[in-house]
Design a protein around this motif. Structure first.
Motif, PDB file in Angstrom:
ATOM      1  N   GLU A  81       0.836  -1.198   0.000  1.00  0.00           N
ATOM      2  CA  GLU A  81       0.000   0.000   0.000  1.00  0.00           C
ATOM      3  C   GLU A  81       0.870   1.247   0.000  1.00  0.00           C
ATOM      4  O   GLU A  81       0.630   2.207  -0.744  1.00  0.00           O
ATOM      5  CB  GLU A  81      -0.908   0.013   1.232  1.00  0.00           C
ATOM      6  N   ARG A  82       1.890   1.226   0.851  1.00  0.00           N
ATOM      7  CA  ARG A  82       2.785   2.378   0.957  1.00  0.00           C
ATOM      8  C   ARG A  82       3.455   2.668  -0.388  1.00  0.00           C
ATOM      9  O   ARG A  82       3.531   3.815  -0.823  1.00  0.00           O
ATOM     10  CB  ARG A  82       3.830   2.114   2.036  1.00  0.00           C
ATOM     11  N   GLU A  83       3.928   1.621  -1.047  1.00  0.00           N
ATOM     12  CA  GLU A  83       4.597   1.801  -2.331  1.00  0.00           C
ATOM     13  C   GLU A  83       3.645   2.381  -3.369  1.00  0.00           C
ATOM     14  O   GLU A  83       4.037   3.230  -4.178  1.00  0.00           O
ATOM     15  CB  GLU A  83       5.168   0.474  -2.807  1.00  0.00           C
ATOM     16  N   ARG A  84       2.376   1.927  -3.352  1.00  0.00           N
ATOM     17  CA  ARG A  84       1.412   2.452  -4.321  1.00  0.00           C
ATOM     18  C   ARG A  84       1.153   3.934  -4.079  1.00  0.00           C
ATOM     19  O   ARG A  84       1.105   4.725  -5.035  1.00  0.00           O
ATOM     20  CB  ARG A  84       0.099   1.667  -4.239  1.00  0.00           C
ATOM     21  N   TYR A  85       0.974   4.310  -2.812  1.00  0.00           N
ATOM     22  CA  TYR A  85       0.726   5.724  -2.517  1.00  0.00           C
ATOM     23  C   TYR A  85       1.929   6.587  -2.892  1.00  0.00           C
ATOM     24  O   TYR A  85       1.789   7.676  -3.457  1.00  0.00           O
ATOM     25  CB  TYR A  85       0.385   5.908  -1.038  1.00  0.00           C
ATOM     26  N   GLU A  86       3.124   6.111  -2.580  1.00  0.00           N
ATOM     27  CA  GLU A  86       4.321   6.880  -2.908  1.00  0.00           C
ATOM     28  C   GLU A  86       4.488   7.024  -4.415  1.00  0.00           C
ATOM     29  O   GLU A  86       4.879   8.091  -4.915  1.00  0.00           O
ATOM     30  CB  GLU A  86       5.549   6.219  -2.285  1.00  0.00           C
ATOM     31  N   ALA A  87       4.178   5.954  -5.151  1.00  0.00           N
ATOM     32  CA  ALA A  87       4.278   6.008  -6.612  1.00  0.00           C
ATOM     33  C   ALA A  87       3.264   6.997  -7.180  1.00  0.00           C
ATOM     34  O   ALA A  87       3.572   7.752  -8.122  1.00  0.00           O
ATOM     35  CB  ALA A  87       4.062   4.622  -7.208  1.00  0.00           C
ATOM     36  N   ARG A  88       2.074   7.020  -6.611  1.00  0.00           N
ATOM     37  CA  ARG A  88       1.047   7.957  -7.089  1.00  0.00           C
ATOM     38  C   ARG A  88       1.431   9.399  -6.793  1.00  0.00           C
ATOM     39  O   ARG A  88       1.189  10.296  -7.606  1.00  0.00           O
ATOM     40  CB  ARG A  88      -0.305   7.615  -6.443  1.00  0.00           C
ATOM     41  N   ARG A 101      -2.937  21.914 -12.619  1.00  0.00           N
ATOM     42  CA  ARG A 101      -4.241  21.850 -11.952  1.00  0.00           C
ATOM     43  C   ARG A 101      -4.671  20.412 -11.712  1.00  0.00           C
ATOM     44  O   ARG A 101      -5.175  20.067 -10.642  1.00  0.00           O
ATOM     45  CB  ARG A 101      -5.294  22.593 -12.781  1.00  0.00           C
ATOM     46  N   GLU A 102      -4.450  19.544 -12.703  1.00  0.00           N
ATOM     47  CA  GLU A 102      -4.797  18.137 -12.535  1.00  0.00           C
ATOM     48  C   GLU A 102      -3.913  17.480 -11.476  1.00  0.00           C
ATOM     49  O   GLU A 102      -4.376  16.621 -10.715  1.00  0.00           O
ATOM     50  CB  GLU A 102      -4.651  17.399 -13.864  1.00  0.00           C
ATOM     51  N   GLU A 106      -5.197  15.704  -8.021  1.00  0.00           N
ATOM     52  CA  GLU A 106      -4.808  14.345  -7.664  1.00  0.00           C
ATOM     53  C   GLU A 106      -4.194  14.304  -6.271  1.00  0.00           C
ATOM     54  O   GLU A 106      -4.452  13.379  -5.493  1.00  0.00           O
ATOM     55  CB  GLU A 106      -3.818  13.799  -8.697  1.00  0.00           C
ATOM     56  N   ALA A 107      -3.379  15.312  -5.932  1.00  0.00           N
ATOM     57  CA  ALA A 107      -2.781  15.368  -4.592  1.00  0.00           C
ATOM     58  C   ALA A 107      -3.867  15.481  -3.524  1.00  0.00           C
ATOM     59  O   ALA A 107      -3.790  14.843  -2.465  1.00  0.00           O
ATOM     60  CB  ALA A 107      -1.821  16.545  -4.502  1.00  0.00           C
ATOM     61  N   ASP A 108      -4.886  16.287  -3.796  1.00  0.00           N
ATOM     62  CA  ASP A 108      -6.011  16.436  -2.870  1.00  0.00           C
ATOM     63  C   ASP A 108      -6.716  15.104  -2.668  1.00  0.00           C
ATOM     64  O   ASP A 108      -6.979  14.678  -1.534  1.00  0.00           O
ATOM     65  CB  ASP A 108      -6.969  17.495  -3.429  1.00  0.00           C
ATOM     66  N   ARG A 109      -7.026  14.417  -3.767  1.00  0.00           N
ATOM     67  CA  ARG A 109      -7.695  13.108  -3.674  1.00  0.00           C
ATOM     68  C   ARG A 109      -6.799  12.089  -2.977  1.00  0.00           C
ATOM     69  O   ARG A 109      -7.275  11.274  -2.180  1.00  0.00           O
ATOM     70  CB  ARG A 109      -8.047  12.601  -5.079  1.00  0.00           C
ATOM     71  N   LEU A 110      -5.530  12.145  -3.268  1.00  0.00           N
ATOM     72  CA  LEU A 110      -4.593  11.161  -2.725  1.00  0.00           C
ATOM     73  C   LEU A 110      -4.487  11.276  -1.204  1.00  0.00           C
ATOM     74  O   LEU A 110      -4.511  10.266  -0.493  1.00  0.00           O
ATOM     75  CB  LEU A 110      -3.228  11.354  -3.376  1.00  0.00           C
TER      76      LEU A 110
END
Length: 224
Positions: A81-88, A101-102, A106-110
């Motif tokens: 999970e950590r790796e996926r979040y860091e990659a995103r 802007r996009e 994405e940072a807000d959603r993340l």
């Protein structure tokens, strides 16, 4: 003992109890406020400002947050999970170069998704999620607020509240501090290394205390 004497004793006892209660509240008040100041740091000052300088009202609000969310149990992330979040997050930073802007959206959603995964209020409960985060990450929650405001701002540059590229860049940089706290493993998780033994992408601070320049900083330097 006469009825009048009994009534007088009852009144005296009631007065003594009331005075003691007032003195106790006065004695606890400053200590309570100092404790909230230490716990919330800059969030304490923001709460006071929101209440137009009324420290007591701000302290009541912060105390209510602690009562609601202070016992929240944060769930550790699995390494995958950590790796996926860091990659995103890394992908969002890279996307900022061409689509700021996009990237901010994405940072807000993340952050919202990551906070929900860790056990904070989720499912669109933004205000309650921020309140809970302020109890456990008081020094960095403002970064989330800022990136959320920028993400929600109208894209038309002439519209009131619209964010320019520099505003978006600063919001991303400030929000990263909260992201790093949320994605950071617990002490018993074995440090900040990924499953393959390599250091993950989240760290951005060198041993000397200075942040490593991110893609956002490098973009700004290139354009200047």
């Amino acid at each position: 003992m006469s009825t009048g004497l009994i009534i007088a004793l009852i009144v005296i006892v009631a007065v003594v109890v009331a005075v003691a209660a007032v003195l106790t509240l006065r004695a606890r008040g400053p200590r309570h406020g100092a404790s909230l100041k230490r716990r919330f740091g800059p969030e304490y000052e923001r709460a006071v400002a929101r209440h137009d300088g009324d420290a007591k009202a701000a302290e009541r609000e912060l105390s209510e947050r602690v009562e609601r969310h202070g016992s929240l149990q944060v769930r550790p992330l699995e390494p995958a999970e950590r790796e996926r979040y860091e990659a995103r997050w890394t992908a969002a930073q890279e996307r900022f170069v061409d689509a700021p802007r996009e990237a901010v959206a994405e940072a807000d959603r993340l952050i919202a998704e990551l906070a929900g995964t860790r056990g904070f209020p989720a499912d669109g409960q933004y205000e309650e999620q921020v309140a809970a985060l302020s109890v456990h990450h008081a020094h960095h929650v403002e970064g989330y607020r800022r990136v959320h405001r920028v993400a929600q701002a109208h894209p038309d540059g002439a519209h009131e509240g619209a964010a320019g590229t520099e505003d978006m860049r600063e919001a991303m940089v400030e929000a990263r501090a909260l992201f790093e706290e949320l994605v950071r493993p617990s002490r018993h998780d074995g440090g900040r290394r990924g499953a393959a033994g390599e250091r993950t992408a989240a760290p951005a601070t060198r041993r000397d205390g200075h942040r490593t320049p991110s893609l956002l900083h490098r973009r700004q330097a290139k354009e200047s």
